[in-house]
Motif scaffolding. Structure first.
Motif, PDB file in Angstrom:
ATOM      1  N   LYS A  93      -0.033   5.076  20.549  1.00 15.33           N
ATOM      2  CA  LYS A  93      -0.656   4.344  19.448  1.00 15.33           C
ATOM      3  C   LYS A  93      -0.980   5.339  18.340  1.00 15.33           C
ATOM      4  CE  LYS A  93      -2.770   1.029  22.585  1.00 15.33           C
ATOM      5  NZ  LYS A  93      -2.074  -0.186  22.281  1.00 15.33           N
ATOM      6  N   LEU A  94      -0.440   5.080  17.153  1.00 13.73           N
ATOM      7  CA  LEU A  94      -0.622   5.988  16.025  1.00 13.73           C
ATOM      8  C   LEU A  94      -1.201   5.256  14.834  1.00 13.73           C
ATOM      9  CD1 LEU A  94       2.858   7.735  16.183  1.00 13.73           C
ATOM     10  CD2 LEU A  94       0.728   8.641  17.056  1.00 13.73           C
ATOM     11  N   GLU A  95      -2.104   5.918  14.109  1.00 14.65           N
ATOM     12  CA  GLU A  95      -2.596   5.398  12.836  1.00 14.65           C
ATOM     13  C   GLU A  95      -1.756   6.033  11.750  1.00 14.65           C
ATOM     14  OE1 GLU A  95      -6.629   5.216  11.531  1.00 14.65           O
ATOM     15  OE2 GLU A  95      -7.288   4.624  13.521  1.00 14.65           O
ATOM     16  N   LEU A  96      -0.939   5.249  11.110  1.00 15.73           N
ATOM     17  CA  LEU A  96       0.059   5.777  10.190  1.00 15.73           C
ATOM     18  C   LEU A  96      -0.481   6.167   8.825  1.00 15.73           C
ATOM     19  CD1 LEU A  96       3.060   3.448  10.990  1.00 15.73           C
ATOM     20  CD2 LEU A  96       2.596   5.727  11.832  1.00 15.73           C
ATOM     21  N   ASP A  97      -1.635   5.654   8.430  1.00 17.80           N
ATOM     22  CA  ASP A  97      -2.121   6.003   7.101  1.00 17.80           C
ATOM     23  C   ASP A  97      -2.663   7.431   7.044  1.00 17.80           C
ATOM     24  OD1 ASP A  97      -4.253   5.281   8.683  1.00 17.80           O
ATOM     25  OD2 ASP A  97      -5.421   4.444   7.030  1.00 17.80           O
ATOM     26  N   LYS A  98      -2.797   8.083   8.214  1.00 20.20           N
ATOM     27  CA  LYS A  98      -3.262   9.470   8.251  1.00 20.20           C
ATOM     28  C   LYS A  98      -2.123  10.442   8.553  1.00 20.20           C
ATOM     29  CE  LYS A  98      -7.785   8.077   9.857  1.00 20.20           C
ATOM     30  NZ  LYS A  98      -8.742   8.114  10.957  1.00 20.20           N
ATOM     31  N   SER A 100       0.829  -1.196   0.000  1.00 22.70           N
ATOM     32  CA  SER A 100       0.000   0.000   0.000  1.00 22.70           C
ATOM     33  C   SER A 100       0.869   1.255   0.000  1.00 22.70           C
ATOM     34  CB  SER A 100      -0.901   0.000   1.232  1.00 22.70           C
ATOM     35  OG  SER A 100      -1.558   1.240   1.366  1.00 22.70           O
ATOM     36  N   PRO A 101       0.518   2.253  -0.797  1.00 23.31           N
ATOM     37  CA  PRO A 101       1.287   3.502  -0.759  1.00 23.31           C
ATOM     38  C   PRO A 101       1.128   4.248   0.564  1.00 23.31           C
ATOM     39  CG  PRO A 101      -0.512   3.651  -2.344  1.00 23.31           C
ATOM     40  CD  PRO A 101      -0.504   2.249  -1.817  1.00 23.31           C
ATOM     41  N   ARG A 102       0.065   3.973   1.289  1.00 19.26           N
ATOM     42  CA  ARG A 102      -0.156   4.633   2.586  1.00 19.26           C
ATOM     43  C   ARG A 102       0.688   4.019   3.702  1.00 19.26           C
ATOM     44  NH1 ARG A 102      -6.429   4.243   3.089  1.00 19.26           N
ATOM     45  NH2 ARG A 102      -5.869   2.200   2.338  1.00 19.26           N
ATOM     46  N   ALA A 103       1.445   2.978   3.400  1.00 16.85           N
ATOM     47  CA  ALA A 103       2.294   2.331   4.397  1.00 16.85           C
ATOM     48  C   ALA A 103       3.707   2.908   4.416  1.00 16.85           C
ATOM     49  CB  ALA A 103       2.351   0.833   4.132  1.00 16.85           C
ATOM     50  N   LYS A 104       3.945   3.938   3.641  1.00 14.55           N
ATOM     51  CA  LYS A 104       5.288   4.513   3.562  1.00 14.55           C
ATOM     52  C   LYS A 104       5.801   4.989   4.928  1.00 14.55           C
ATOM     53  CE  LYS A 104       8.106   7.674   0.915  1.00 14.55           C
ATOM     54  NZ  LYS A 104       8.147   8.632  -0.178  1.00 14.55           N
TER      55      LYS A 104
END
Length: 98
Positions: free
Chosen positions: A67-72, A17-21
């Motif tokens: 805890k972080l949501e990395l795609d945002k 996924s490109p959002r996993a960068k």
């Protein structure tokens, strides 16, 4: 990035996924000798078809969990969040003289 106060790092992401960068870049910023110094690094690769968001769970030496949501988020934001608490711990360590 200040990593000496991290004890546990858990990353979950879809590597395609490109959002996993940000997840991939965060893992690349962890020094190679981190595991030898006592840091527990755990990665979970999601399948290519997964729509689950990339997440990062970090535990610090003082017991605080982040805890972080990395795609945002972008990698500078992730580093800023982790370094913010690490700088607080470094300041406390400096004041106590350890």
């Amino acid at each position: 990035m200040i990593t000496r106060f991290l004890t546990d790092v858990r990353v979950k992401f879809n590597p395609f996924s490109p959002r996993a960068k940000p997840a991939r870049l965060f893992l690349s910023l962890i020094p190679p000798n981190a595991r030898a110094d006592g840091m527990k690094v755990e990665t979970k690769m999601l399948p290519r078809t997964s729509t689950e968001p990339a997440t990062l769970d970090v535990k610090f030496k003082d017991g605080k969990e982040l805890k972080l949501e990395l795609d945002k988020m972008r990698i500078p934001e992730v580093m800023e969040e982790v370094d913010r608490h690490s700088r607080i711990l470094a300041r406390k360590e400096e004041l106590t003289g350890n």
